[in-house]
Design a protein around this motif. Structure first.
Motif, PDB file in Angstrom:
ATOM      1  N   GLY A  22      -9.216  -7.573   5.388  1.00  0.00           N
ATOM      2  CA  GLY A  22      -9.500  -8.830   4.667  1.00  0.00           C
ATOM      3  C   GLY A  22     -10.849  -9.530   5.341  1.00  0.00           C
ATOM      4  O   GLY A  22     -11.381 -10.183   4.641  1.00  0.00           O
ATOM      5  N   TYR A  48       0.988  -1.089  -0.023  1.00  0.00           N
ATOM      6  CA  TYR A  48      -0.059   0.122  -0.079  1.00  0.00           C
ATOM      7  C   TYR A  48       0.797   1.113   0.200  1.00  0.00           C
ATOM      8  O   TYR A  48       0.509   2.336  -0.443  1.00  0.00           O
ATOM      9  CB  TYR A  48      -0.889  -0.051   1.357  1.00  0.00           C
ATOM     10  CG  TYR A  48      -1.932  -1.177   1.247  1.00  0.00           C
ATOM     11  CD1 TYR A  48      -2.655  -1.243   0.224  1.00  0.00           C
ATOM     12  CD2 TYR A  48      -1.867  -2.187   2.373  1.00  0.00           C
ATOM     13  CE1 TYR A  48      -3.574  -2.381   0.195  1.00  0.00           C
ATOM     14  CE2 TYR A  48      -2.529  -3.212   2.287  1.00  0.00           C
ATOM     15  CZ  TYR A  48      -3.772  -3.537   1.263  1.00  0.00           C
ATOM     16  OH  TYR A  48      -4.309  -4.500   1.475  1.00  0.00           O
ATOM     17  N   LEU A 104      -9.526  -9.442  -0.774  1.00  0.00           N
ATOM     18  CA  LEU A 104      -8.280  -9.075  -1.095  1.00  0.00           C
ATOM     19  C   LEU A 104      -7.615  -9.770  -2.778  1.00  0.00           C
ATOM     20  O   LEU A 104      -8.238 -10.782  -2.804  1.00  0.00           O
ATOM     21  CB  LEU A 104      -7.050  -9.186  -0.083  1.00  0.00           C
ATOM     22  CG  LEU A 104      -7.670  -8.708   1.550  1.00  0.00           C
ATOM     23  CD1 LEU A 104      -6.692  -9.122   2.475  1.00  0.00           C
ATOM     24  CD2 LEU A 104      -7.570  -7.128   1.170  1.00  0.00           C
ATOM     25  N   PRO A 105      -6.928  -9.103  -2.896  1.00  0.00           N
ATOM     26  CA  PRO A 105      -6.251  -7.874  -3.095  1.00  0.00           C
ATOM     27  C   PRO A 105      -7.296  -6.728  -3.296  1.00  0.00           C
ATOM     28  O   PRO A 105      -7.942  -7.022  -4.441  1.00  0.00           O
ATOM     29  CB  PRO A 105      -5.204  -7.779  -4.161  1.00  0.00           C
ATOM     30  CG  PRO A 105      -5.293  -8.574  -5.146  1.00  0.00           C
ATOM     31  CD  PRO A 105      -6.368  -9.792  -4.343  1.00  0.00           C
ATOM     32  N   ASP A 137      -4.099  -5.918   5.883  1.00  0.00           N
ATOM     33  CA  ASP A 137      -4.724  -7.088   5.469  1.00  0.00           C
ATOM     34  C   ASP A 137      -5.636  -7.710   6.370  1.00  0.00           C
ATOM     35  O   ASP A 137      -6.755  -8.192   6.106  1.00  0.00           O
ATOM     36  CB  ASP A 137      -3.860  -7.869   4.445  1.00  0.00           C
ATOM     37  CG  ASP A 137      -3.574  -7.320   3.287  1.00  0.00           C
ATOM     38  OD1 ASP A 137      -3.951  -6.521   2.884  1.00  0.00           O
ATOM     39  OD2 ASP A 137      -2.557  -7.869   2.410  1.00  0.00           O
TER      40      ASP A 137
END
Length: 140
Positions: free
Chosen positions: A51, A3, A56-57, A47
């Motif tokens: 998530g 990120y 994800l992603p 994540d």
């Protein structure tokens, strides 16, 4: 997926801070692997929260997560010697991630993610009435 990038970290926090937090083998050199490791830890932490709510992603990556990843990676570079500001920014990032995971904060509409809760569908079939009208009125 990262990120935040190494270049983003330099832009946000400056080479001097990164040289101090991740010193390389020579004076004035940044240990890129150490910074990349902190970024990887930040991504894994994000994540873990995101998530639970979003597949994800994430594509495209929300800008908010780049900011949070930078703050988390910076905190990781400080080990146990973080300043009050660095610690507070990390705690704020985690609080926001918890809000995202709990559904209190949205990352915006994401493809493949329901934006409204699923409601049970009611199906009425003729002849299966629980209540019937009496010939003179009222229910029986």
């Amino acid at each position: 997926m990262a990120y935040v990038t190494f270049a983003d970290m330099i832009r946000r926090f400056g080479t001097t801070e990164l040289e101090q937090r991740a010193p390389g083998a020579e004076l004035g050199v940044i240990d890129v692997e150490r910074v990349q490791g902190a970024i990887g830890e930040a991504v894994a932490e994000i994540d873990g929260y995101v998530g639970t709510r979003y597949p994800l992603p994430l594509t495209p990556v929300p800008a908010l997560l780049g900011r949070l990843a930078g703050d988390i990676a910076r905190y990781r570079l400080y080990d146990d010697a973080s300043s009050e500001e660095v610690r507070k920014r990390y705690e704020d990032a985690v609080r926001l991630l918890r809000g995202i995971a709990d559904g209190q904060v949205s990352l915006g509409e994401r493809p493949g993610t329901p934006t409204t809760p699923h409601l049970a569908q009611v199906v009425q079939q003729p002849g299966n009435a629980l209540f019937k009208r009496r010939p003179g009125g009222g229910l029986r």
